[in-house]
Design an enzyme around this catalytic site. Structure first.
Site, PDB file in Angstrom:
ATOM      1  N   LYS A 194       0.839  -1.211   0.000  1.00 28.78           N
ATOM      2  CA  LYS A 194       0.000   0.000   0.000  1.00 28.78           C
ATOM      3  C   LYS A 194       0.871   1.256   0.000  1.00 28.78           C
ATOM      4  O   LYS A 194       0.715   2.132  -0.839  1.00 28.78           O
ATOM      5  CB  LYS A 194      -0.934   0.004   1.227  1.00 28.78           C
ATOM      6  CG  LYS A 194      -1.868  -1.207   1.291  1.00 28.78           C
ATOM      7  CD  LYS A 194      -2.825  -1.130   2.462  1.00 28.78           C
ATOM      8  CE  LYS A 194      -2.171  -1.284   3.835  1.00 28.78           C
ATOM      9  NZ  LYS A 194      -1.554  -2.603   4.080  1.00 28.78           N
ATOM     10  N   ARG A 217     -10.656   0.144   8.231  1.00 28.67           N
ATOM     11  CA  ARG A 217     -10.153  -1.213   8.425  1.00 28.67           C
ATOM     12  C   ARG A 217     -11.173  -2.133   9.051  1.00 28.67           C
ATOM     13  O   ARG A 217     -10.876  -3.307   9.273  1.00 28.67           O
ATOM     14  CB  ARG A 217      -8.958  -1.170   9.377  1.00 28.67           C
ATOM     15  CG  ARG A 217      -7.628  -1.193   8.714  1.00 28.67           C
ATOM     16  CD  ARG A 217      -6.607  -0.959   9.811  1.00 28.67           C
ATOM     17  NE  ARG A 217      -5.385  -1.629   9.529  1.00 28.67           N
ATOM     18  CZ  ARG A 217      -4.356  -1.062   8.892  1.00 28.67           C
ATOM     19  NH1 ARG A 217      -4.422   0.174   8.476  1.00 28.67           N
ATOM     20  NH2 ARG A 217      -3.272  -1.734   8.691  1.00 28.67           N
ATOM     21  N   ARG A 241      11.621  -5.827   5.009  1.00 31.41           N
ATOM     22  CA  ARG A 241      11.323  -4.384   4.922  1.00 31.41           C
ATOM     23  C   ARG A 241      12.257  -3.571   5.807  1.00 31.41           C
ATOM     24  O   ARG A 241      12.563  -3.930   6.932  1.00 31.41           O
ATOM     25  CB  ARG A 241       9.881  -4.111   5.347  1.00 31.41           C
ATOM     26  CG  ARG A 241       9.645  -2.589   5.482  1.00 31.41           C
ATOM     27  CD  ARG A 241       8.218  -2.210   5.441  1.00 31.41           C
ATOM     28  NE  ARG A 241       7.424  -2.839   6.479  1.00 31.41           N
ATOM     29  CZ  ARG A 241       6.098  -2.731   6.540  1.00 31.41           C
ATOM     30  NH1 ARG A 241       5.445  -2.057   5.616  1.00 31.41           N
ATOM     31  NH2 ARG A 241       5.444  -3.314   7.510  1.00 31.41           N
ATOM     32  N   ARG A 267      10.670  -1.922  11.369  1.00 24.61           N
ATOM     33  CA  ARG A 267       9.527  -1.422  12.128  1.00 24.61           C
ATOM     34  C   ARG A 267       9.285  -2.275  13.370  1.00 24.61           C
ATOM     35  O   ARG A 267       9.479  -3.482  13.341  1.00 24.61           O
ATOM     36  CB  ARG A 267       8.282  -1.450  11.241  1.00 24.61           C
ATOM     37  CG  ARG A 267       7.791  -0.054  10.904  1.00 24.61           C
ATOM     38  CD  ARG A 267       6.782  -0.066   9.811  1.00 24.61           C
ATOM     39  NE  ARG A 267       5.521  -0.733  10.160  1.00 24.61           N
ATOM     40  CZ  ARG A 267       4.440  -0.692   9.390  1.00 24.61           C
ATOM     41  NH1 ARG A 267       4.467  -0.032   8.251  1.00 24.61           N
ATOM     42  NH2 ARG A 267       3.339  -1.316   9.741  1.00 24.61           N
ATOM     43  N   ARG A 300      -1.540  -9.063  12.836  1.00 21.35           N
ATOM     44  CA  ARG A 300      -2.033  -8.131  11.816  1.00 21.35           C
ATOM     45  C   ARG A 300      -2.724  -8.877  10.674  1.00 21.35           C
ATOM     46  O   ARG A 300      -3.767  -8.443  10.178  1.00 21.35           O
ATOM     47  CB  ARG A 300      -0.868  -7.279  11.282  1.00 21.35           C
ATOM     48  CG  ARG A 300      -0.433  -6.184  12.270  1.00 21.35           C
ATOM     49  CD  ARG A 300       1.025  -5.815  12.120  1.00 21.35           C
ATOM     50  NE  ARG A 300       1.323  -5.198  10.844  1.00 21.35           N
ATOM     51  CZ  ARG A 300       2.520  -5.235  10.262  1.00 21.35           C
ATOM     52  NH1 ARG A 300       3.527  -5.866  10.836  1.00 21.35           N
ATOM     53  NH2 ARG A 300       2.700  -4.643   9.107  1.00 21.35           N
TER      54      ARG A 300
HETATM   55  P1  AP5 Z   1       4.735  -1.682   1.979  1.00 26.38           P
HETATM   56  O1  AP5 Z   1       4.461  -0.810   0.805  1.00 26.38           O
HETATM   57  O2  AP5 Z   1       5.481  -1.107   3.127  1.00 26.38           O
HETATM   58  O3  AP5 Z   1       3.400  -2.418   2.450  1.00 26.38           O
HETATM   59  P2  AP5 Z   1       2.103  -1.853   3.167  1.00 26.38           P
HETATM   60  O4  AP5 Z   1       0.925  -2.488   2.506  1.00 26.38           O
HETATM   61  O5  AP5 Z   1       2.139  -0.370   3.225  1.00 26.38           O
HETATM   62  O6  AP5 Z   1       2.303  -2.555   4.570  1.00 26.38           O
HETATM   63  P3  AP5 Z   1       2.125  -2.066   6.053  1.00 26.38           P
HETATM   64  O7  AP5 Z   1       2.821  -3.113   6.876  1.00 26.38           O
HETATM   65  O8  AP5 Z   1       2.561  -0.656   6.230  1.00 26.38           O
HETATM   66  O9  AP5 Z   1       0.608  -2.200   6.232  1.00 26.38           O
HETATM   67  P4  AP5 Z   1      -0.147  -2.338   7.581  1.00 26.38           P
HETATM   68  O10 AP5 Z   1      -1.542  -2.239   7.123  1.00 26.38           O
HETATM   69  O11 AP5 Z   1       0.226  -3.530   8.359  1.00 26.38           O
HETATM   70  O12 AP5 Z   1       0.419  -1.131   8.429  1.00 26.38           O
HETATM   71  P5  AP5 Z   1      -0.055   0.384   8.631  1.00 26.38           P
HETATM   72  O13 AP5 Z   1       1.156   1.210   8.586  1.00 26.38           O
HETATM   73  O14 AP5 Z   1      -1.185   0.726   7.754  1.00 26.38           O
HETATM   74  O15 AP5 Z   1       5.529  -2.968   1.438  1.00 26.38           O
HETATM   75  C1  AP5 Z   1       6.024  -3.951   2.326  1.00 26.38           C
HETATM   76  C2  AP5 Z   1       7.448  -4.374   1.925  1.00 26.38           C
HETATM   77  O16 AP5 Z   1       7.415  -5.053   0.670  1.00 26.38           O
HETATM   78  C3  AP5 Z   1       8.420  -3.205   1.738  1.00 26.38           C
HETATM   79  O17 AP5 Z   1       9.677  -3.617   2.166  1.00 26.38           O
HETATM   80  C4  AP5 Z   1       8.406  -2.965   0.221  1.00 26.38           C
HETATM   81  O18 AP5 Z   1       9.632  -2.404  -0.222  1.00 26.38           O
HETATM   82  C5  AP5 Z   1       8.180  -4.358  -0.315  1.00 26.38           C
HETATM   83  N1  AP5 Z   1       7.367  -4.384  -1.528  1.00 26.38           N
HETATM   84  C6  AP5 Z   1       6.297  -3.604  -1.834  1.00 26.38           C
HETATM   85  N2  AP5 Z   1       5.779  -3.956  -3.029  1.00 26.38           N
HETATM   86  C7  AP5 Z   1       6.538  -5.001  -3.475  1.00 26.38           C
HETATM   87  C8  AP5 Z   1       6.502  -5.819  -4.655  1.00 26.38           C
HETATM   88  N3  AP5 Z   1       5.577  -5.622  -5.625  1.00 26.38           N
HETATM   89  N4  AP5 Z   1       7.410  -6.803  -4.774  1.00 26.38           N
HETATM   90  C9  AP5 Z   1       8.342  -7.012  -3.819  1.00 26.38           C
HETATM   91  N5  AP5 Z   1       8.437  -6.270  -2.682  1.00 26.38           N
HETATM   92  C10 AP5 Z   1       7.542  -5.280  -2.518  1.00 26.38           C
HETATM   93  O19 AP5 Z   1      -0.616   0.305  10.123  1.00 26.38           O
HETATM   94  C11 AP5 Z   1       0.246   0.033  11.194  1.00 26.38           C
HETATM   95  C12 AP5 Z   1      -0.545  -0.046  12.494  1.00 26.38           C
HETATM   96  O20 AP5 Z   1      -1.190   1.222  12.752  1.00 26.38           O
HETATM   97  C13 AP5 Z   1      -1.699  -1.057  12.523  1.00 26.38           C
HETATM   98  O21 AP5 Z   1      -1.246  -2.348  12.850  1.00 26.38           O
HETATM   99  C14 AP5 Z   1      -2.587  -0.444  13.617  1.00 26.38           C
HETATM  100  O22 AP5 Z   1      -2.074  -0.698  14.903  1.00 26.38           O
HETATM  101  C15 AP5 Z   1      -2.466   1.044  13.329  1.00 26.38           C
HETATM  102  N6  AP5 Z   1      -3.513   1.482  12.390  1.00 26.38           N
HETATM  103  C16 AP5 Z   1      -3.314   1.975  11.127  1.00 26.38           C
HETATM  104  N7  AP5 Z   1      -4.489   2.248  10.552  1.00 26.38           N
HETATM  105  C17 AP5 Z   1      -5.461   1.919  11.450  1.00 26.38           C
HETATM  106  C18 AP5 Z   1      -6.880   1.943  11.431  1.00 26.38           C
HETATM  107  N8  AP5 Z   1      -7.552   2.369  10.356  1.00 26.38           N
HETATM  108  N9  AP5 Z   1      -7.539   1.529  12.546  1.00 26.38           N
HETATM  109  C19 AP5 Z   1      -6.884   1.110  13.635  1.00 26.38           C
HETATM  110  N10 AP5 Z   1      -5.536   1.040  13.699  1.00 26.38           N
HETATM  111  C20 AP5 Z   1      -4.841   1.434  12.629  1.00 26.38           C
END
Ligand code: AP5
Ligand code: ZN
Length: 215
Positions: free
Chosen positions: A13, A87, A126, A159, A170
């Site tokens: 994402k 979410r 990552r 992270r 997650r």
């Molecule tokens: P990356 O682009 O970093 O993936 P991402 O989908 O952004 O993953 P996240 O782990 O950030 O998502 P998440 O939903 O768990 O965390 P969030 O920050 O939203 O890619 C991942 C890796 O793969 C990278 O190393 C990248 O380089 C690599 N990659 C990407 N594309 C690739 C490809 N095509 N091929 C190969 N490699 C690739 O949320 C974190 C926390 O915040 C949650 O757990 C929760 O506690 C809180 N939170 C956030 N939003 C809410 C909400 N709405 N409600 C409640 N709590 C929330």
């Protein structure tokens, strides 16, 4: 346009969001990034969110919804790219209500789909920039200099929630709460599913095609 980006942890994402927001000319609003910034700055919101995030749990809806409501009130002249919100069902209903009160709606929800084993490989490798927050990958999306961000030369680290137990939690919450929420958008014909496996550029092309196909 008003676009929501959804997908399991590690689906890409954050990686795809930059190109999408540039293409659409809308701000990228990632709830995860906002929370991490607040944790880093030690704000009250950050202090309240940290323990949930570290264990891989969702931050409570009241805190998250209020934060999003404030952010969407700031600038939404031409829309937004919401990344990681909503979410669950309650957040989706909150978003609908908030937008409806000013005559707005979500145009499209993009779900990035990636098989579980690929997710684990992405999260394990990552590395995140401590300065600008961009994500890199030791193998798939590598930086030119080891341990240094390509974009801003900031230091890279892992992270706090990219540990095995938090990753498992997650993934589980995605299946239990987020995936079922998508039916809400499918019923209204707002859901576009994209195969997000394979190289970053190939995924970007599929995302662009899915967005281009929407009105
Ligand atoms: P990356 O682009 O970093 O993936 P991402 O989908 O952004 O993953 P996240 O782990 O950030 O998502 P998440 O939903 O768990 O965390 P969030 O920050 O939203 O890619 C991942 C890796 O793969 C990278 O190393 C990248 O380089 C690599 N990659 C990407 N594309 C690739 C490809 N095509 N091929 C190969 N490699 C690739 O949320 C974190 C926390 O915040 C949650 O757990 C929760 O506690 C809180 N939170 C956030 N939003 C809410 C909400 N709405 N409600 C409640 N709590 C929330
Ligand atoms: Zn950086």
């Amino acid at each position: 346009s008003r676009v929501v980006l959804v997908g399991p942890p590690g689906a890409g994402k954050g990686t795809q969001a930059e190109a999408i927001s540039a293409r659409l000319g809308v701000p990228h609003i990632s709830t995860g990034d906002i929370f991490r910034r607040n944790v880093g700055e030690g704000t009250d919101l950050g202090l309240r969110a940290k323990s949930y995030m570290d264990s891989g749990a969702l931050v409570p809806n009241e805190l998250t919804n209020e934060m999003v409501r404030r952010r969407l009130g700031e600038d939404d002249a031409d829309g937004f790219l919401l990344d990681g919100f909503p979410r669950n069902r309650e957040q989706a209903e909150f978003l609908d209500d908030t937008l409806r009160s000013s005559g707005r709606t979500v145009d499209v929800v993009l779900e990035l789909q990636v098989p579980a084993e690929e997710i684990v490989r992405r999260l394990n490798g990552r590395r995140v920039c401590g300065t600008c927050g961009r994500s890199w990958h030791v193998e798939f999306n590598a930086t030119r200099a080891k341990g240094i961000c390509n974009a801003c030369a900031g230091p890279l680290h892992q992270r706090d929630d990219d540990r095995e137990d938090a990753i498992r939690r997650r993934l589980q919450l995605y299946e239990q709460q987020t995936a079922p929420m998508l039916a809400h958008y499918q019923e209204k014909d707002r859901l576009a599913r994209v195969d997000a496996s394979g190289p970053v550029d190939a995924v970007g092309e599929r995302v662009a095609a899915a967005l281009g196909a929407r009105p």
